[in-house]
Design an enzyme around this catalytic site. Sequence first.
Site, PDB file in Angstrom:
ATOM      1  N   LYS A 175       0.814  -1.220   0.000  1.00  0.00           N
ATOM      2  CA  LYS A 175       0.000   0.000   0.000  1.00  0.00           C
ATOM      3  C   LYS A 175       0.846   1.268   0.000  1.00  0.00           C
ATOM      4  O   LYS A 175       0.432   2.303  -0.511  1.00  0.00           O
ATOM      5  CB  LYS A 175      -0.924   0.000   1.219  1.00  0.00           C
ATOM      6  CG  LYS A 175      -2.006  -1.070   1.198  1.00  0.00           C
ATOM      7  CD  LYS A 175      -3.059  -0.765   0.157  1.00  0.00           C
ATOM      8  CE  LYS A 175      -4.226  -1.730   0.237  1.00  0.00           C
ATOM      9  NZ  LYS A 175      -5.255  -1.422  -0.787  1.00  0.00           N
ATOM     10  N   ASP A 176       2.018   1.185   0.589  1.00  0.00           N
ATOM     11  CA  ASP A 176       2.885   2.358   0.720  1.00  0.00           C
ATOM     12  C   ASP A 176       3.786   2.451  -0.505  1.00  0.00           C
ATOM     13  O   ASP A 176       4.676   1.619  -0.708  1.00  0.00           O
ATOM     14  CB  ASP A 176       3.724   2.225   1.993  1.00  0.00           C
ATOM     15  CG  ASP A 176       4.632   3.425   2.231  1.00  0.00           C
ATOM     16  OD1 ASP A 176       4.623   4.360   1.407  1.00  0.00           O
ATOM     17  OD2 ASP A 176       5.352   3.412   3.249  1.00  0.00           O
TER      18      ASP A 176
END
Length: 422
Positions: free
Chosen positions: A334-335
Amino acid sequence: MKHFLPICLGKTVRSLLRLARRGSALPGLIIERIDVALLPDVLGSLPRGVVVVAGTNGKTTTTKLIVEVLRAHDLKVFSNPSGSNYSRGILSSLLGQISFSGRLDADIAVLELDEGHAAAFVSAVPPRHSLILNVMRDQMDRYGEIDHTTSLLHQVAVATTRDVIVNDLDPRLHSERFLQGVDAAVSAFSASPELQPLFPGDDELLETDQRANIAIFDQTTLERIEPTPVASFDGASLPFTLSFGGSFNSLNAVAALSISRAVLGSDFDPHRASEALAHAAPAFGRGELITFKGQTIHLVLVKNPGAFRAALESYSGDGAHTMIALNDHDADGKDVSWIWDVDFAPLKSDKVQLVTGTRAPDLELRLHYDDIAVAIREPDIRRALDLFIKTPTPTLKRIYCTYTAMLAVRRTLRPGILGEAA
């Protein structure tokens, strides 16, 4: 016959998914839940045991090269060729090859393992040989800090019974702390001092101090890349070629040679190994050249700063028209702040036509800070790919993409071909 019913169920689910042209690890997940003994029973019966390939970058390509080298030495090899590197993915691959009685017609298994799942796997199936490629910051929302990833790989090394091969260029992998508790014989793969700047480790990328390490004397070394790659070991030199480019792939090939030497011992034949490397095709989505509508498209998987930097340095500068696809789904991480650790300067000599994916705006902003203009931003990958293909160019077209973006692109370029975890 104690595994008969679970195998029947798994094979049925797998067949239904293939009829629907869907790749999935669901059959393996079912077996994982109802018959935990199947995997250790089947793999534990192989006469030459299990080889585990783990690390942050290069697992799928290196695994494929190892398989090719061992098969060239007349071994029957089971592997997880699509790169589905959880236990459930390995089980799904296994279901396509075992009999209903649970027999696998293979001498040895060569398996790539995800860092986060490797420790659980080796506790159930201790490998006879393991190859630890590298440790890089990758998907910190999944793995946490790099020292945690190192500790997971340490558990693989400790569980290995005969040979552990580590990357001599990565100080974390031959530190006293990493090798503590390792009873297997330890050897290494490396690169000559002249080539080492091509393969920066995580500390070098972040310009931090490297840790003290232990010298490992049995090494397989990449001596040169141009004009023809050469590996050295035991005082001998072995020229080899690959059908796909990338300096990092030459190092992957040397890693494959190093563990193949450990597996085969005195039966290792350098000529057979060199021939096998020359005929090996690129792994799924990792440097594939795909012909689509009369155009050649080069598909390059990039999923962290180290992988992206290595790819840019290896491929950029040939004037290729370029698309970059950045997603932030679960399998990507997600990052995506890691893109700020990538030096995109090598792209200045290429033409970046499109950026796409769920985080296309972030990618366009990042490129702007390196003074790289983007012609089109189209978040929808299918529409972006259509625009990219329709634009006539006299040169190669290249797509750098994160994991799920690669799957989406490949489904369009090679329709009807099952994806990972098939």
